[in-house]
Write a protein that holds these residues in place. Structure first.
Motif, PDB file in Angstrom:
ATOM      1  N   ALA A 108       0.701  -2.213  -1.386  1.00 49.63           N
ATOM      2  CA  ALA A 108       0.650  -1.979   0.063  1.00 49.63           C
ATOM      3  C   ALA A 108       1.191  -3.186   0.829  1.00 49.63           C
ATOM      4  O   ALA A 108       1.979  -3.027   1.779  1.00 49.63           O
ATOM      5  CB  ALA A 108      -0.783  -1.684   0.487  1.00 49.63           C
ATOM      6  N   ILE A 109       0.795  -4.391   0.418  1.00 54.08           N
ATOM      7  CA  ILE A 109       1.270  -5.601   1.095  1.00 54.08           C
ATOM      8  C   ILE A 109       2.782  -5.752   0.923  1.00 54.08           C
ATOM      9  O   ILE A 109       3.517  -6.042   1.882  1.00 54.08           O
ATOM     10  CB  ILE A 109       0.536  -6.839   0.560  1.00 54.08           C
ATOM     11  CG1 ILE A 109      -0.953  -6.764   0.913  1.00 54.08           C
ATOM     12  CG2 ILE A 109       1.143  -8.122   1.117  1.00 54.08           C
ATOM     13  CD1 ILE A 109      -1.790  -7.851   0.280  1.00 54.08           C
ATOM     14  N   GLY A 110       3.252  -5.544  -0.309  1.00 55.53           N
ATOM     15  CA  GLY A 110       4.686  -5.660  -0.564  1.00 55.53           C
ATOM     16  C   GLY A 110       5.486  -4.610   0.182  1.00 55.53           C
ATOM     17  O   GLY A 110       6.558  -4.901   0.737  1.00 55.53           O
ATOM     18  N   LEU A 111       4.979  -3.370   0.199  1.00 54.19           N
ATOM     19  CA  LEU A 111       5.676  -2.297   0.900  1.00 54.19           C
ATOM     20  C   LEU A 111       5.761  -2.586   2.388  1.00 54.19           C
ATOM     21  O   LEU A 111       6.825  -2.424   3.010  1.00 54.19           O
ATOM     22  CB  LEU A 111       4.949  -0.970   0.655  1.00 54.19           C
ATOM     23  CG  LEU A 111       5.529   0.275   1.334  1.00 54.19           C
ATOM     24  CD1 LEU A 111       6.927   0.554   0.819  1.00 54.19           C
ATOM     25  CD2 LEU A 111       4.617   1.474   1.091  1.00 54.19           C
ATOM     26  N   TYR A 112       4.648  -3.008   2.978  1.00 51.86           N
ATOM     27  CA  TYR A 112       4.652  -3.322   4.404  1.00 51.86           C
ATOM     28  C   TYR A 112       5.606  -4.478   4.709  1.00 51.86           C
ATOM     29  O   TYR A 112       6.368  -4.434   5.676  1.00 51.86           O
ATOM     30  CB  TYR A 112       3.238  -3.670   4.865  1.00 51.86           C
ATOM     31  CG  TYR A 112       3.150  -3.947   6.348  1.00 51.86           C
ATOM     32  CD1 TYR A 112       2.913  -2.921   7.251  1.00 51.86           C
ATOM     33  CD2 TYR A 112       3.311  -5.250   6.844  1.00 51.86           C
ATOM     34  CE1 TYR A 112       2.847  -3.173   8.624  1.00 51.86           C
ATOM     35  CE2 TYR A 112       3.242  -5.501   8.209  1.00 51.86           C
ATOM     36  CZ  TYR A 112       3.005  -4.453   9.077  1.00 51.86           C
ATOM     37  OH  TYR A 112       2.947  -4.708  10.426  1.00 51.86           O
ATOM     38  N   GLY A 113       5.564  -5.513   3.875  1.00 55.96           N
ATOM     39  CA  GLY A 113       6.416  -6.678   4.123  1.00 55.96           C
ATOM     40  C   GLY A 113       7.900  -6.355   4.028  1.00 55.96           C
ATOM     41  O   GLY A 113       8.690  -6.764   4.880  1.00 55.96           O
ATOM     42  N   VAL A 114       8.285  -5.583   2.996  1.00 55.76           N
ATOM     43  CA  VAL A 114       9.702  -5.264   2.803  1.00 55.76           C
ATOM     44  C   VAL A 114      10.219  -4.382   3.934  1.00 55.76           C
ATOM     45  O   VAL A 114      11.282  -4.650   4.514  1.00 55.76           O
ATOM     46  CB  VAL A 114       9.909  -4.579   1.438  1.00 55.76           C
ATOM     47  CG1 VAL A 114      11.326  -4.032   1.324  1.00 55.76           C
ATOM     48  CG2 VAL A 114       9.659  -5.572   0.310  1.00 55.76           C
ATOM     49  N   ILE A 115       9.492  -3.317   4.242  1.00 55.93           N
ATOM     50  CA  ILE A 115       9.954  -2.401   5.287  1.00 55.93           C
ATOM     51  C   ILE A 115       9.929  -3.080   6.651  1.00 55.93           C
ATOM     52  O   ILE A 115      10.841  -2.922   7.466  1.00 55.93           O
ATOM     53  CB  ILE A 115       9.112  -1.116   5.290  1.00 55.93           C
ATOM     54  CG1 ILE A 115       9.312  -0.348   3.982  1.00 55.93           C
ATOM     55  CG2 ILE A 115       9.480  -0.233   6.470  1.00 55.93           C
ATOM     56  CD1 ILE A 115       8.548   0.955   3.898  1.00 55.93           C
TER      57      ILE A 115
END
Length: 218
Positions: A108-115
């Motif tokens: 979730a953290i990685g997805l939010y950060g990338v997008i």
């Protein structure tokens, strides 16, 4: 030696809880001790209604009345036996749960950060669109549509892979269905919501910036 069959039972598990059921031959205690004695001893299962904690002494006394030299050891209730038998599966389930939760949080953290980073990089583009007369709602919908399209593609690839991997890891657990409907429904929805927020917040912030400032954004 000739035996008389007095009944047929279904296949059972006789060694571990995780094994497949198999056929087992039951013999009376007299037949077992007489023709094929066990050097590891025998197990007796006593059915009792009520508090089983006080029955151990009575069973031990009955055995000693039959044979005073008979050693009685490892007496335990069925609850204690199941607790011990399920210790490793429960430990494995707990570890899988912890690792799964940590993995979901990192995803979730990685997805939010990338997008979020990807959308914030388009601030200059958003400024140009607004300066040329694009509606703010149309710009937000564009950002959301492109971000959610990528998310749906990722889910379409990740769900089948997770389905196959869950079947492999399911062999390490007992009493847990690897292809749980709730898990395979809630987790994709949760990640989709994270992706939606990751697209919406930067897009909303970028559309509120003055077009001149957005054009100078690097």
């Amino acid at each position: 030696m000739t035996y008389e069959i007095i009944g047929v039972v279904e296949n059972i598990k006789s060694r571990t809880l995780g094994e497949d059921t198999r056929f087992v031959l039951f013999r009376s205690l007299a037949q077992s001790t007489g023709s094929d004695p066990s050097f590891l001893g025998y197990q007796l299962i006593v059915h009792f209604r009520g508090n089983a904690s006080g029955i151990a002494g009575a069973v031990r006394g009955q055995i000693h009345d039959l044979d005073a030299t008979m050693a009685v050891y490892n007496t335990e209730t069925m609850q204690q036996h199941l607790r011990q038998a399920l210790f490793l599966p429960r430990l494995a389930g707990t570890l899988f749960g912890i690792f799964g939760f940590v993995g979901l949080a990192l995803a979730a953290i990685g997805l939010y950060g990338v997008i979020s980073y990807s959308v914030s990089r388009r601030t200059r583009e958003i400024g140009i669109r607004i300066a040329l007369g694009a509606q703010l709602s149309a710009v937000r919908q564009l950002i959301l549509r492109q971000g959610m399209t990528l998310t749906l593609i990722a889910l379409a690839i990740g769900l089948p892979a997770a389905f196959v991997l869950a079947g492999v890891l399911g062999s390490f657990l007992y009493g847990i269905r690897p292809h749980d409907t709730i898990t395979f429904t809630i987790v994709p929805i949760f990640l989709a919501v994270v992706a939606f927020v990751a697209c919406w917040v930067p897009a909303l912030r970028a559309t509120r910036v003055n077009p001149q400032s957005a054009l100078r954004y690097e």
